[in-house]
Design a protein around this motif. Structure first.
Motif, mmCIF file in Angstrom:
data_model
loop_
_atom_site.group_PDB
_atom_site.id
_atom_site.type_symbol
_atom_site.label_atom_id
_atom_site.label_comp_id
_atom_site.label_asym_id
_atom_site.label_seq_id
_atom_site.Cartn_x
_atom_site.Cartn_y
_atom_site.Cartn_z
ATOM 1 N N GLN A 1 0.851 -1.184 0.000
ATOM 2 C CA GLN A 1 0.000 0.000 0.000
ATOM 3 C C GLN A 1 0.888 1.236 0.000
ATOM 4 O O GLN A 1 1.904 1.288 0.695
ATOM 5 C CB GLN A 1 -0.903 0.000 1.229
ATOM 6 C CG GLN A 1 -1.843 1.197 1.310
ATOM 7 C CD GLN A 1 -2.806 1.096 2.485
ATOM 8 O OE1 GLN A 1 -3.007 0.014 3.044
ATOM 9 N NE2 GLN A 1 -3.417 2.205 2.855
ATOM 10 N N ILE A 2 0.518 2.243 -0.808
ATOM 11 C CA ILE A 2 1.294 3.478 -0.863
ATOM 12 C C ILE A 2 0.964 4.321 0.370
ATOM 13 O O ILE A 2 -0.210 4.553 0.675
ATOM 14 C CB ILE A 2 0.959 4.279 -2.144
ATOM 15 C CG1 ILE A 2 1.180 3.402 -3.375
ATOM 16 C CG2 ILE A 2 1.808 5.542 -2.217
ATOM 17 C CD1 ILE A 2 2.568 2.885 -3.545
ATOM 18 N N PRO A 3 1.959 4.798 1.105
ATOM 19 C CA PRO A 3 1.679 5.632 2.284
ATOM 20 C C PRO A 3 0.919 6.900 1.884
ATOM 21 O O PRO A 3 1.226 7.539 0.877
ATOM 22 C CB PRO A 3 3.081 5.974 2.801
ATOM 23 C CG PRO A 3 3.979 4.923 2.249
ATOM 24 C CD PRO A 3 3.402 4.568 0.915
ATOM 25 N N SER A 4 -0.062 7.250 2.676
ATOM 26 C CA SER A 4 -0.861 8.459 2.446
ATOM 27 C C SER A 4 -1.582 8.765 3.752
ATOM 28 O O SER A 4 -1.264 8.187 4.789
ATOM 29 C CB SER A 4 -1.862 8.251 1.314
ATOM 30 O OG SER A 4 -2.905 7.372 1.703
ATOM 31 N N SER A 5 -2.558 9.639 3.699
ATOM 32 C CA SER A 5 -3.314 9.946 4.907
ATOM 33 C C SER A 5 -4.352 8.876 5.234
ATOM 34 O O SER A 5 -5.028 8.964 6.254
ATOM 35 C CB SER A 5 -4.005 11.302 4.762
ATOM 36 O OG SER A 5 -4.949 11.274 3.703
ATOM 37 N N ARG A 6 -4.478 7.877 4.383
ATOM 38 C CA ARG A 6 -5.473 6.828 4.611
ATOM 39 C C ARG A 6 -4.949 5.780 5.591
ATOM 40 O O ARG A 6 -3.750 5.501 5.647
ATOM 41 C CB ARG A 6 -5.864 6.162 3.289
ATOM 42 C CG ARG A 6 -7.071 5.229 3.411
ATOM 43 C CD ARG A 6 -7.492 4.690 2.058
ATOM 44 N NE ARG A 6 -7.995 5.738 1.187
ATOM 45 C CZ ARG A 6 -9.252 6.186 1.170
ATOM 46 N NH1 ARG A 6 -10.136 5.685 2.014
ATOM 47 N NH2 ARG A 6 -9.613 7.119 0.325
#
Length: 566
Positions: free
Chosen positions: A469-474
């Motif tokens: 999973q790509i790091p983000s605010s999710r």
């Protein structure tokens, strides 16, 4: 409201793309048009052209264009062979008849492919902060990310910038020349180091049938790259030359960390070729989603390139969950082309609303599995989850929610074949059966159909891929569930406590409906077995009442006056 917001966002990007359609205007190494020297799965992009859904001279079904009025799509160019469909036929029989009648010929072009952006920027190194990139020629260029869709709950942040910093990437986007300075507006960012390396891929066959599920269930780790594992190869010990080899890919997306309704994950089938350097961003992914509601992330059911499917900043699967893929490397493209040709016909039916997306009986897994079944690959079934439990569940949910429709939903979930209901089960069943088909003769435990014999003959290697999973605010996602019981164990006991992302309906215009479409009635809120139980209960009550009445009458006739007085 959601349609207006998504429409405005898409229209803004489409107009930006149109204004900079001359994507070669900035003299920069690595910048090209979205269809220039590209492939869309097994097909060269040279026979496509970019349009929006408002295209007035596209010879494709108008129903499909309606969903992309303000977005960029690739449609077959004049003279290209286009996949058709059989009017009045259901999707399964259409694909079966087409597969039985087709002659060895080139794959027809899909009616449309969702592209989203007019330009591709290749071999660009992301500099810290994600505001600039260094092109292959050494020049630096300003970039900016496409805006977050208003309904999207999260987006790229500093963690995302750190993830891509220093990496060579491939981006889809458009040039914004407003203000007198060219800025590349990125819609999709794909790390070039996601490439496959057959020579160094570790060989780790499955030891037990549970190993495939264990690969998916392994704890999610923070990772910058993909993880691969070779399960089987036809010629062990020989050099693995997979350059331009066709593939059939089974894509399983995990559970979101912020949506309890997503714990089942998602499923899609991809076709394409492995690039000379292990690239796979241009594989065609056949992605089925509900057309009758607006995705909060802007997802629309379509065939689309793999980099858009996984890495679009708004709709990309990797921005909200981990993913897994089982890849069959082929020595002949016919097996993958047959699937792609069949599913393209299904999309034509889908856009026309010849059938509807149903979360139990016709979801992403069910529709994909049905295409294989129509072609002749009969993936072993596992039966429904809990037919007997469904009767009590129907009564309980219908009473609790005060809705027969709610009862019908839980009834359908518990009675649907698991390989059609749950993406993880579809992924596991297909993978295990494929390994049995290519294994020792007879291991599959059945006589193979012609399509299954093709699989046995055409598959040269099978490997697994884990995609982070790509790091983000999710919130961080997890593995999808493999059973309905597992789903129940992972959600709060009180449904009122579930994390749910509400979406708006997207009604299909009556003016686009075709009277020749096969009738598909909505299921009755009372399933036949429940109705049968109800009728039986009523009849039993009537019979009991009548017998009791007769008994009382007979007793009255034989009772003497003295007995009554006494």
């Amino acid at each position: 409201m959601a349609r207006k917001l998504l429409g405005v966002a898409a229209a803004a990007f489409a107009s930006l793309a149109g204004a900079a359609d001359a994507t070669t205007s900035p003299s920069s190494a690595g910048l090209k048009g979205a269809l220039e020297s590209e492939s869309i799965g097994l097909l060269s992009a040279e026979h496509f052209r970019l349009e929006t859904g408002k295209c007035g001279n596209c010879t494709v079904p108008k129903q499909g264009l309606w969903y992309f009025e303000n977005d960029l799509i690739a449609v077959p160019a004049n003279g290209a062979t286009v996949s058709g469909f059989m009017q009045g036929a259901d999707r399964r029989s259409d694909v079966a008849r087409w597969a039985a009648a087709q002659q060895p010929e080139k794959l027809a072009h899909p009616s449309l492919v969702w592209i989203g952006a007019p330009s591709i920027f290749e071999n660009a190194v992301m500099l810290p902060g994600a505001q600039r990139v260094r092109a292959a020629g050494g020049n630096e260029h300003d970039i900016r990310l496409v805006p977050k869709i208003p309904t999207n709950l999260s987006y790229a942040n500093d963690a995302t910038a750190a993830y891509f910093a220093g990496r060579t990437v491939r981006m889809r986007g458009a040039i914004d020349s407003a203000g007198g300075k060219d800025v590349f507006v990125a819609r999709t960012i794909w790390p070039s180091d996601f490439a496959f390396d057959p020579a160094t891929m570790p060989s780790q066959p499955l030891h037990t049938s549970s190993d495939l599920a264990a690969f998916v269930r392994a704890p999610v780790k923070e990772a910058r790259g993909i993880d691969t594992r070779l399960l089987w190869e036809r010629h062990p010990g020989q050099a693995r030359d997979w350059k331009q080899k066709p593939v059939l890919g089974f894509v399983l997306n995990g559970a979101q960390g912020d949506d309890d309704e997503s714990l089942g994950g998602h499923y899609a089938i991809a076709t394409g070729r492995i690039g000379n350097n292990g690239e796979w961003a241009d594989w065609a992914v056949n992605n089925f989603y509900n057309l009758d509601s607006f995705s909060e992330k802007g997802i629309v059911a379509a065939t689309l390139p793999m980099d858009n499917y996984l890495m679009d900043l708004n709709s990309g699967q990797q921005y909200y969950r981990p993913s897994y893929m089982l890849v069959a490397v082929l020595n002949n493209e016919r097996t993958a082309a047959a699937y792609q040709g069949g599913v393209q016909r299904v999309f034509n039916h889908f856009y026309r609303h010849d059938f509807q997306y149903r979360h139990a009986s016709a979801n992403c897994a069910g529709i994909s599995v049905d295409v294989f079944d129509s072609l002749g690959w009969h993936i072993p079934e596992r039966g429904p989850s809990a037919p007997l439990k469904s009767l009590a569940a129907y009564a309980y949910i219908a009473a609790k929610d005060g809705s027969l429709q709610s009862g019908r939903k839980i009834y359908d979930y518990l009675n649907e074949e698991q390989t059609r209901l749950l993406p993880a089960v579809a992924f596991e069943s297909a993978g295990l059966d494929l390994l049995d088909i290519v294994g020792p003769s007879g291991k599959a435990g059945r006589a193979l159909t012609p399509y299954e014999q093709q699989l046995r003959s055409d598959v040269d290697a099978i490997f697994l891929v884990r995609i982070p999973q790509i790091p983000s605010s999710r919130a961080t996602g997890s593995a999808p569930v493999f059973s309905f019981d597992e789903f129940q164990s992972r959600v709060p006991a009180d449904q009122a406590d579930w994390k749910i992302v509400p979406v708006d309906a997207r009604p299909f215009p009556d003016t686009l409906r075709d009277p020749s479409s096969p009738a598909e009635d909505d299921p009755s809120p009372v399933p036949p077995p429940i109705a049968g139980i109800g009728v039986f209960t009523v009849l039993a009550a009537v019979v009991f009442w009548r017998r009791r009445k007769k008994t009382k009458a007979a007793k009255k006739q034989t009772t003497t006056p003295e007995e009554l007085v006494h």
